[in-house]
Enzyme design. Structure first.
Site, PDB file in Angstrom:
ATOM      1  N   SER A   1      -2.152  41.540  -1.243  1.00 45.29           N
ATOM      2  CA  SER A   1      -2.029  42.639  -0.294  1.00 45.29           C
ATOM      3  C   SER A   1      -0.682  42.585   0.401  1.00 45.29           C
ATOM      4  O   SER A   1      -0.087  41.518   0.569  1.00 45.29           O
ATOM      5  CB  SER A   1      -3.150  42.530   0.746  1.00 45.29           C
ATOM      6  OG  SER A   1      -2.863  43.305   1.887  1.00 45.29           O
TER       7      SER A   1
ATOM      8  N   ASP B   1      -7.580  50.475   0.161  1.00 48.48           N
ATOM      9  CA  ASP B   1      -7.569  49.111  -0.356  1.00 48.48           C
ATOM     10  C   ASP B   1      -8.369  48.163   0.526  1.00 48.48           C
ATOM     11  O   ASP B   1      -8.958  47.195   0.036  1.00 48.48           O
ATOM     12  CB  ASP B   1      -6.129  48.607  -0.493  1.00 48.48           C
ATOM     13  CG  ASP B   1      -5.482  49.080  -1.779  1.00 48.48           C
ATOM     14  OD1 ASP B   1      -5.898  50.139  -2.283  1.00 48.48           O
ATOM     15  OD2 ASP B   1      -4.570  48.402  -2.281  1.00 48.48           O
TER      16      ASP B   1
ATOM     17  N   CYS C   1      -2.474  51.419   7.962  1.00 46.93           N
ATOM     18  CA  CYS C   1      -2.582  50.202   8.781  1.00 46.93           C
ATOM     19  C   CYS C   1      -1.238  49.821   9.401  1.00 46.93           C
ATOM     20  O   CYS C   1      -0.197  49.892   8.752  1.00 46.93           O
ATOM     21  CB  CYS C   1      -3.136  49.069   7.944  1.00 46.93           C
ATOM     22  SG  CYS C   1      -4.836  49.363   7.406  1.00 46.93           S
TER      23      CYS C   1
ATOM     24  N   CYS D   1      -1.617  56.289   1.962  1.00 49.83           N
ATOM     25  CA  CYS D   1      -1.921  54.881   1.690  1.00 49.83           C
ATOM     26  C   CYS D   1      -1.405  54.402   0.333  1.00 49.83           C
ATOM     27  O   CYS D   1      -0.790  55.141  -0.415  1.00 49.83           O
ATOM     28  CB  CYS D   1      -3.411  54.641   1.860  1.00 49.83           C
ATOM     29  SG  CYS D   1      -3.883  54.686   3.611  1.00 49.83           S
ATOM     30  N   ASP D   2      -1.740  53.161   0.037  1.00 52.78           N
ATOM     31  CA  ASP D   2      -1.026  52.308  -0.912  1.00 52.78           C
ATOM     32  C   ASP D   2      -0.647  52.947  -2.242  1.00 52.78           C
ATOM     33  O   ASP D   2       0.524  53.043  -2.585  1.00 52.78           O
ATOM     34  CB  ASP D   2      -1.854  51.055  -1.203  1.00 52.78           C
ATOM     35  CG  ASP D   2      -2.089  50.207   0.026  1.00 52.78           C
ATOM     36  OD1 ASP D   2      -2.082  50.766   1.137  1.00 52.78           O
ATOM     37  OD2 ASP D   2      -2.302  48.997  -0.114  1.00 52.78           O
ATOM     38  N   LYS D   3      -1.629  53.351  -3.032  1.00 48.69           N
ATOM     39  CA  LYS D   3      -1.346  53.835  -4.384  1.00 48.69           C
ATOM     40  C   LYS D   3      -1.069  55.327  -4.416  1.00 48.69           C
ATOM     41  O   LYS D   3      -0.594  55.856  -5.417  1.00 48.69           O
ATOM     42  CB  LYS D   3      -2.524  53.516  -5.326  1.00 48.69           C
ATOM     43  CG  LYS D   3      -3.024  52.099  -5.239  1.00 48.69           C
ATOM     44  CD  LYS D   3      -1.926  51.076  -5.454  1.00 48.69           C
ATOM     45  CE  LYS D   3      -2.392  49.675  -5.146  1.00 48.69           C
ATOM     46  NZ  LYS D   3      -2.776  49.419  -3.763  1.00 48.69           N
TER      47      LYS D   3
ATOM     48  N   GLU E   1      -6.106  42.871  -5.622  1.00 50.05           N
ATOM     49  CA  GLU E   1      -5.421  42.143  -4.557  1.00 50.05           C
ATOM     50  C   GLU E   1      -6.291  40.977  -4.095  1.00 50.05           C
ATOM     51  O   GLU E   1      -7.507  41.103  -4.001  1.00 50.05           O
ATOM     52  CB  GLU E   1      -5.147  43.054  -3.359  1.00 50.05           C
ATOM     53  CG  GLU E   1      -4.079  44.085  -3.615  1.00 50.05           C
ATOM     54  CD  GLU E   1      -3.750  44.915  -2.388  1.00 50.05           C
ATOM     55  OE1 GLU E   1      -2.719  45.615  -2.436  1.00 50.05           O
ATOM     56  OE2 GLU E   1      -4.514  44.867  -1.407  1.00 50.05           O
TER      57      GLU E   1
END
EC number: 4.2.1.9
Length: 549
Positions: free
Chosen positions: A466, A78, A191, A119-121, A441
């Site tokens: 985000s 992202d 992160c 990570c995110d998704k 985002e």
């Protein structure tokens, strides 16, 4: 075993022949086949170490008597895809990942799955796919990145984003931005703050799908290799016990996950991902109203970046997710079963919190209610989401004139052109799941404002923010503008009121005026093709989790 579909009986001789080509021998056809969904890629820091980490998973599977089969799926960063067309593909990638896991697992009759997201998704996408397949599953999240160091202070990706805004405002030099850029992200891992990736890892552990402390174990720590090995061994026990996601992902487990999310002050994107995962499970219902209900009774007890200065490493040292669960006491249903084959209560029985400045006790919370709030009003009849735990007390109530933008690019340009003033309420629309498409985002505009130290400004969008966002930023406005939501009726100068404490978001317009404006406006044309064209036709509203239907 489910894998008998492809390896037992005379009619499966062709299948066995192909499996022998992959290196299998006679003795292997009596062992459980375990699919490993790896999301290794060389362009995403949270995933660059998974090629090595997966080998420890395989060793664990083999040691416990199974046969590992690694396959891969995609991962989008992202941060790298931010503020350009790439971000339109981030949320839609969740659906591709879910479909990949489902297709590979069902196509090859795996007896069990080990999921390796970071990570995110990727985390919710893999969980959605596993819920559809419903074979025994364990998750090995990649682990958080260590914080960088700049002038004796912690630095992370958000430090860099905000530095760009500081430079634009003349507060630091371009050379200093360059120095921050070089040190903020020191190596592998998701992160280092409580952004979406790490929040979803914490959610996964709370749901009971990963081993205790998995979410917070540093990506490059040797302990992460042991976590991977033990998870590989554990999947064989889960197959033997036939303990499936449907046994673990109960209503109580989801309630627990939202409770921990509120206590941590996690990413607002959980309001998309947790409902989407729940949508794949029978007899479970997760709505924004459930988030709101839990938010009102669960205190916010951790202050992790971007809300504060603590990092995921600090959380791990203080007790990790087991420590948070132990602190929450009777707010958690400890009878929920987990991949340890034990209950949540049994898992945390001997856990101690070692730093109450990181995991606050319930009688000394950071905020008396949860870190995420659901706002409703005539702008968002179906709801909107704000990371309340990252909003300072003086910005909980805002009232001011609207400045309206029809894309992220427009608002970002206005901010860097110094056209935004304190007291403005920025409305960013046509960035929803359908309207973007892809529900981008808005980290660039929020970070720019933070870096420029323009504080008394609200942001409202049918897009999202985000997990690194802080401030009065209200996202997921539903219905979205492209679906004739009231946000599409707002014009420059309309007075908007945001009251986070009272869960209220309103524009000073009558229902009649809103209806008239909507009837007389035209949606902007979005020229999209390929996957985004398909996605925009079948994606649902943000308040459903932006699921496909």
């Amino acid at each position: 075993m489910k894998s008998d579909n492809i390896k037992k009986g005379i009619q499966r001789a062709p299948h066995r022949s192909l499996l022998r080509a992959c290196g299998l021998g006679d003795n292997d056809f009596d062992k459980p086949f375990i699919g490993i969904a790896n999301s290794f890629t060389e362009i995403v820091p949270g995933h660059i170490h998974l090629r090595e980490l997966v080998e420890f998973v395989k060793e664990g599977i083999i040691a416990a008597g199974g046969i590992p089969f690694e396959f891969n799926t995609m991962a989008i960063c992202d941060g790298i895809s931010m503020n350009h067309e790439g971000m339109k593909y981030s949320l839609p990638s969740r659906e591709i990942i879910a479909a990949t896991v489902e297709s590979m697992a069902k196509g090859h009759s795996f007896d069990g799955l080990v999921l390796m997201p970071s990570c995110d998704k990727v985390v919710p996408g893999m969980l959605m796919g596993a819920a559809r397949v419903d074979v025994p599953t364990i998750v090995v999240t990649g682990g958080p990145m260590a914080a960088g160091q700049y002038k004796g202070k912690n630095a992370d990706l958000i430090t860099v984003f905000e530095a760009v805004g500081q430079e634009s405002a003349g507060k630091i030099s371009e050379e200093e931005v360059y120095e921050i850029e070089k040190c903020a992200c020191p190596g592998a891992g998701s992160c280092s703050g409580l952004f979406t990736a790490n929040t979803m890892a914490c959610v996964t552990e709370t749901l009971g799908l990963s081993l205790p402390f998995c979410a917070t174990t540093h990506a490059a720590d040797k302990a992460n290799e042991k976590m991977a090995y033990n998870s590989g061994k554990q999947i064989i026990k889960l197959v033997e016990a036939d303990l499936k996601p449907s046994d673990i992902l109960t209503q109580e487990a989801f309630n627990n996950a939202i409770t921990v999310d509120m206590a941590l002050g996690g990413s607002s994107n959980t309001a998309l991902h947790i409902p989407a995962i729940a949508n794949e499970v029978e007899d479970v219902e997760v709505t924004l109203d459930l988030f709101d209900k839990i938010s009102r009774v669960v205190p916010h007890i951790c202050l992790i970046s971007p809300a504060g200065t603590d990092t995921m490493m600090d959380l791990h040292k203080a007790g990790g997710i087991p420590g948070v669960l132990k602190t929450l006491g009777d707010k958690i249903d400890t009878s929920a079963i987990t991949v340890t084959t034990k209950t949540l209560g049994e898992n945390i029985k001997d856990v101690e919190v070692t730093n109450t400045d990181v995991i606050h006790p319930l009688d000394n919370p950071i905020h008396k209610d949860g870190g995420i709030a659901i706002l409703k009003g005539n702008i968002a009849p179906n709801g909107s989401v704000v990371k309340k735990g990252a909003v300072s007390p003086d910005l909980m109530h805002l009232k001011g004139p609207a400045k309206v933008f029809n894309s992220e690019e427009e608002v970002t340009q206005a901010i860097f052109d110094h056209e935004v003033e304190e007291g403005d309420i920025l409305v960013i629309r046509y960035e929803g799941p359908k309207g973007g498409p892809g529900m981008r985002e808005m980290l660039n505009p929020t970070s720019a404002l933070a870096g420029m130290q323009i504080k008394n400004v609200g942001l409202i969008t049918d897009g999202r923010f985000s997990g690194g966002t802080r401030g009065p930023c209200i996202g997921h406005v539903s219905p979205e503008a492209m679906s004739d939501g009231p946000i599409g009726a707002i014009e420059d100068g309309d007075i908007i009121e945001i009251d986070i404490e009272n869960r209220f978001i309103n524009v000073e317009l009558s229902d009649e005026e809103i209806s008239n404006r909507l009837a007389n406006r035209k949606n902007p044309k979005r020229d999209v093709d390929g996957w985004l064209s398909i996605y925009s036709k079948v994606v649902q509203s943000a308040d459903t989790g932006a699921i496909l239907r």
